[in-house]
Motif scaffolding. Structure first.
Motif, PDB file in Angstrom:
ATOM      1  N   GLU A  84      52.153  35.334  42.520  1.00 20.30           N
ATOM      2  CA  GLU A  84      51.102  36.190  41.952  1.00 20.30           C
ATOM      3  C   GLU A  84      50.862  37.446  42.766  1.00 20.30           C
ATOM      4  N   GLY A  85      51.551  37.587  43.917  1.00 18.56           N
ATOM      5  CA  GLY A  85      51.436  38.799  44.720  1.00 18.56           C
ATOM      6  C   GLY A  85      50.162  38.908  45.521  1.00 18.56           C
ATOM      7  N   ARG A  86      49.555  37.782  45.911  1.00 24.08           N
ATOM      8  CA  ARG A  86      48.294  37.838  46.657  1.00 24.08           C
ATOM      9  C   ARG A  86      48.332  37.017  47.939  1.00 24.08           C
ATOM     10  N   ASP A  87      49.520  36.714  48.433  1.00 27.31           N
ATOM     11  CA  ASP A  87      49.629  36.006  49.708  1.00 27.31           C
ATOM     12  C   ASP A  87      49.477  37.009  50.846  1.00 27.31           C
ATOM     13  N   ILE A  88      48.575  36.680  51.791  1.00 27.92           N
ATOM     14  CA  ILE A  88      48.284  37.653  52.852  1.00 27.92           C
ATOM     15  C   ILE A  88      49.410  37.729  53.879  1.00 27.92           C
ATOM     16  N   ASP A  89      50.297  36.752  53.889  1.00 23.49           N
ATOM     17  CA  ASP A  89      51.405  36.790  54.842  1.00 23.49           C
ATOM     18  C   ASP A  89      52.670  37.403  54.255  1.00 23.49           C
ATOM     19  N   VAL A  90      52.655  37.744  52.981  1.00 23.59           N
ATOM     20  CA  VAL A  90      53.783  38.416  52.334  1.00 23.59           C
ATOM     21  C   VAL A  90      53.292  39.769  51.837  1.00 23.59           C
ATOM     22  N   ILE A 108      53.055  48.291  59.145  1.00 24.20           N
ATOM     23  CA  ILE A 108      54.130  47.376  59.542  1.00 24.20           C
ATOM     24  C   ILE A 108      54.137  47.119  61.049  1.00 24.20           C
ATOM     25  N   ILE A 109      54.331  48.175  61.817  1.00 28.56           N
ATOM     26  CA  ILE A 109      54.596  48.002  63.247  1.00 28.56           C
ATOM     27  C   ILE A 109      53.418  47.350  63.962  1.00 28.56           C
ATOM     28  N   GLU A 110      52.198  47.794  63.656  1.00 28.36           N
ATOM     29  CA  GLU A 110      51.046  47.231  64.351  1.00 28.36           C
ATOM     30  C   GLU A 110      50.778  45.779  63.980  1.00 28.36           C
ATOM     31  N   GLY A 111      51.282  45.341  62.813  1.00 31.24           N
ATOM     32  CA  GLY A 111      51.051  43.953  62.399  1.00 31.24           C
ATOM     33  C   GLY A 111      52.152  42.997  62.783  1.00 31.24           C
ATOM     34  N   LEU A 112      53.191  43.477  63.456  1.00 32.10           N
ATOM     35  CA  LEU A 112      54.306  42.600  63.792  1.00 32.10           C
ATOM     36  C   LEU A 112      53.909  41.508  64.779  1.00 32.10           C
ATOM     37  N   SER A 113      53.043  41.830  65.721  1.00 29.22           N
ATOM     38  CA  SER A 113      52.695  40.860  66.764  1.00 29.22           C
ATOM     39  C   SER A 113      51.700  39.810  66.289  1.00 29.22           C
ATOM     40  N   ILE A 114      51.112  40.022  65.121  1.00 25.18           N
ATOM     41  CA  ILE A 114      50.121  39.078  64.602  1.00 25.18           C
ATOM     42  C   ILE A 114      50.853  37.948  63.888  1.00 25.18           C
ATOM     43  N   ALA A 115      50.551  36.724  64.284  1.00 27.67           N
ATOM     44  CA  ALA A 115      51.221  35.567  63.691  1.00 27.67           C
ATOM     45  C   ALA A 115      50.740  35.365  62.261  1.00 27.67           C
ATOM     46  N   VAL A 117      49.011  33.839  59.057  1.00 26.69           N
ATOM     47  CA  VAL A 117      47.748  33.113  58.944  1.00 26.69           C
ATOM     48  C   VAL A 117      48.002  31.670  58.523  1.00 26.69           C
ATOM     49  N   ARG A 118      48.866  31.458  57.539  1.00 27.00           N
ATOM     50  CA  ARG A 118      49.127  30.111  57.039  1.00 27.00           C
ATOM     51  C   ARG A 118      50.609  29.802  56.916  1.00 27.00           C
ATOM     52  N   ASN A 119      51.393  30.774  56.524  1.00 31.96           N
ATOM     53  CA  ASN A 119      52.787  30.511  56.189  1.00 31.96           C
ATOM     54  C   ASN A 119      53.666  30.356  57.421  1.00 31.96           C
ATOM     55  N   ARG A 120      54.886  30.016  57.156  1.00 29.50           N
ATOM     56  CA  ARG A 120      55.883  29.846  58.213  1.00 29.50           C
ATOM     57  C   ARG A 120      56.398  31.190  58.710  1.00 29.50           C
ATOM     58  N   TYR A 121      56.519  32.139  57.806  1.00 32.69           N
ATOM     59  CA  TYR A 121      57.032  33.470  58.135  1.00 32.69           C
ATOM     60  C   TYR A 121      56.096  34.537  57.582  1.00 32.69           C
TER      61      TYR A 121
END
Length: 583
Positions: A84-90, A108-115, A117-121
């Motif tokens: 549905e396009g609403r996953d915060i990790d994708v 993109i770059i500033e969010g790379l170090s943030i793990a 929230v729920r997903n594997r990747y």
């Protein structure tokens, strides 16, 4: 709930549903099974072929509760939210909007170090990545090369060549292909059955062709036609809504071209204009039908392919293919493709199309020079296109003259180095008479009989090859043709006709005589062709008031015969030299 268009409603949810991209989907499935997952992917290909859809399916396969798996369940929260396009990790990023380097750094770059929230990747899907600026690509380079272990980049583009090589070398590149019309039509049939829409197969094939290899475009066209006609759709509805051109009109035009019926072709163009058709589209459909005819000409079994011809068109396609040579179809395709480009910028597209159809009719009259030579220089072959019904055109070397050899009575070539002119007249065409064998000891009579029989059998070959030889020596043991170094074409043609010449030699001598083709010494003086010259009137050579001597006449003849322009003229036209005069 608001209406959802067919392209979104029937978007593939599994790798098996992605049509026409087996090479890509199989590679991704195997990578998921073996856990050999790259950190960056580039999906390249034409529009509407499944690039972004495959990226979403891959994101679901990586983050499914059962994953990484090649078969995401589609029921867990990660699968549902990603679909549905609403996953915060994708994160799906439109590169056309986030073009600048500041946007790339912020999103993109500033969010790379943030793990995650729920997903594997954490997955970054960058659509139309080729729209990023050069500085944005430079900013991404290090992140794409060595991202954190929980980050995967997926980049989709329709223009692979615009992506820097430094980015491509750090990614796995998967190239998507256009989808065949047959596969698209089968998918449309499945969707029509599920949606309870009645539409004939011919209509679905038109929708598939309208998409030009894009599943999304075909579904969008399907939605548009459904809005017009409802759930009961006819072929006429598809043609009307999309402005498509029915195959019947296209085949009618090709019928008129094959029959060389110019009035009928003009009337069909008029009908297309009255119906409001785009003439550029008509030209494109004519080129497509010509390509289909060429395929049927090469392989008759392809006429049963739905992409080539519908069920009601197959016999007609076979008939048209039988009436057209492959050379005709190749020339027609080239001309129609060029005409489509001309129509695009023309103020009078109708004129361009009508003249193109006339040229197609004219091109059908052309025949290869080798075919004319194989005919033995008959009356029609020697004179060019004197009869449209029996000879389809002039020799290849004379095509640029637009039929100038038709009805030829005389020709002249002005020598560039002097004021000498060689005048030529058509050679007489006499039927070949039976030849009695000549006694082997009479070499002179044997040569005359041999040349006479060659001339009677193939006058075109005699005038263009034999008569241009530097010398011809005929003896009971060997027949030797000697050519000057610059006479490469006559020499090659003579070598190709050795079997014919040996047959003539055996006919006039009663025994087999081998034929040898050689090249004369470059220092040898040209003495002109072996064919005897006609008597020359006293006033034909030399300045007025002076009777030319035999040496003057022979000198002028040698000079004329040695000129490359005169030699080229004699190679094209089947003529005998009558006289040489100084102008």
């Amino acid at each position: 709930m608001s209406y959802q268009v067919l392209a979104r409603k029937w978007r593939p949810q599994r790798f098996e549903d992605v049509l026409g991209q087996q090479a890509v989907t199989r590679t991704l499935r195997n990578a998921l099974k073996s856990r050999r997952i790259a950190h960056a992917f580039v999906f390249a290909g034409p529009r509407g072929c499944g690039k972004t859809t495959s990226a979403r399916i891959l994101a679901r396969a990586l983050n499914c509760v059962k994953g990484p798996t090649p078969d995401p369940c589609g029921e867990c929260e990660a699968c549902i939210e990603i679909a549905e396009g609403r996953d915060i990790d994708v994160l799906e990023i439109d590169a056309a909007t986030h073009t600048g380097v500041d946007n790339v750094r912020e999103v993109i770059i500033e969010g790379l170090s943030i793990a995650p929230v729920r997903n594997r990747y954490k997955v970054f899907i960058i659509d139309e990545v080729h729209m990023l600026s050069a500085s944005s690509f430079n900013a991404l380079l290090k992140s794409i090369e060595e991202p954190p272990p929980h980050v995967i980049f997926m980049m989709a583009t329709t223009e692979l060549h615009k992506i820097p090589d430094t980015v491509l070398s750090r990614s796995q590149v998967h190239e998507f292909r256009t989808i065949s019309a047959r596969i698209v039509a089968e998918r449309l049939r499945f969707i029509a059955n599920e949606e309870k829409i009645e539409i004939p197969d011919e209509g679905l094939l038109l929708l598939a062709r309208a998409g030009e290899g894009s599943m999304r475009d075909s579904l969008s066209a399907f939605d548009q036609v459904r809005a017009f006609a409802g759930d009961q759709i006819t072929v006429e509805d598809v043609v009307t809504v999309l402005g498509l051109i029915g195959r019947d009109l296209v085949l009618d035009v090709l019928d008129a071209v094959v029959a060389e019926d110019a009035p009928a072709a003009f009337a069909l163009v008029e009908r297309a204009i009255e119906r409001g058709y785009d003439l550029r589209l008509l030209c494109r459909e004519l080129a497509r039908a010509t390509r289909d005819l060429l395929i049927v000409s090469v392989d008759r079994s392809r006429a049963d392919d739905e992409e080539i011809a519908g069920e009601g068109e197959r016999e007609r396609m076979k008939h048209l293919a039988d009436l057209s040579s492959r050379e005709d179809l190749l020339r027609s395709f080239d001309l129609l493709t060029k005409t489509e480009q001309d129509i695009r910028v023309s103020d009078q597209p109708r004129y361009n199309l009508e003249m193109a159809l006339l040229r197609l009719m004219h091109l059908r009259k052309l025949v290869p020079l080798s075919e004319l030579l194989a005919q033995g220089g008959g009356a029609t072959g020697a004179s060019g296109a004197t009869g449209a019904g029996s000879a389809r055109g002039a020799p290849a070397a004379a095509r640029g003259t637009a039929g100038a050899s038709s009805g030829l009575r005389s020709a002249s070539t002005v020598l560039p180095s002097s004021a000498t002119t060689a005048r030529v007249a058509p050679a007489p065409l006499a039927p070949a008479a039976p030849v009695a064998p000549v006694a082997p000891g009479m070499s002179g009579d044997l040569k005359d009989a041999f040349l006479a029989q060659v001339k009677a059998s193939k006058i075109f070959f005699y005038n263009t090859v034999v008569a241009q030889a530097y010398r011809v020596d005929v003896s009971p043991s060997r027949i030797t043709f000697t050519f000057l170094p610059n006479q490469r074409v006559p020499k090659q043609q003579c070598e190709e006709m050795k079997a014919f010449l040996e047959e003539i030699g055996q006919k006039v001598s009663g025994t087999r005589i081998p034929v040898v083709v050689t090249v004369a010494d470059a220092a040898a003086a040209p003495v002109g062709p072996v064919a005897p010259a006609a008597p020359v009137a006293p006033s034909a050579v030399g300045p007025p008031g002076r009777t030319p001597s035999a040496s003057d006449e022979e000198s002028l003849r040698r000079e004329a015969m040695a000129d490359p322009s005169v030699q080229a003229l004699f190679e094209i036209f089947p003529v005998e030299k009558s006289k040489v005069e100084e102008m």
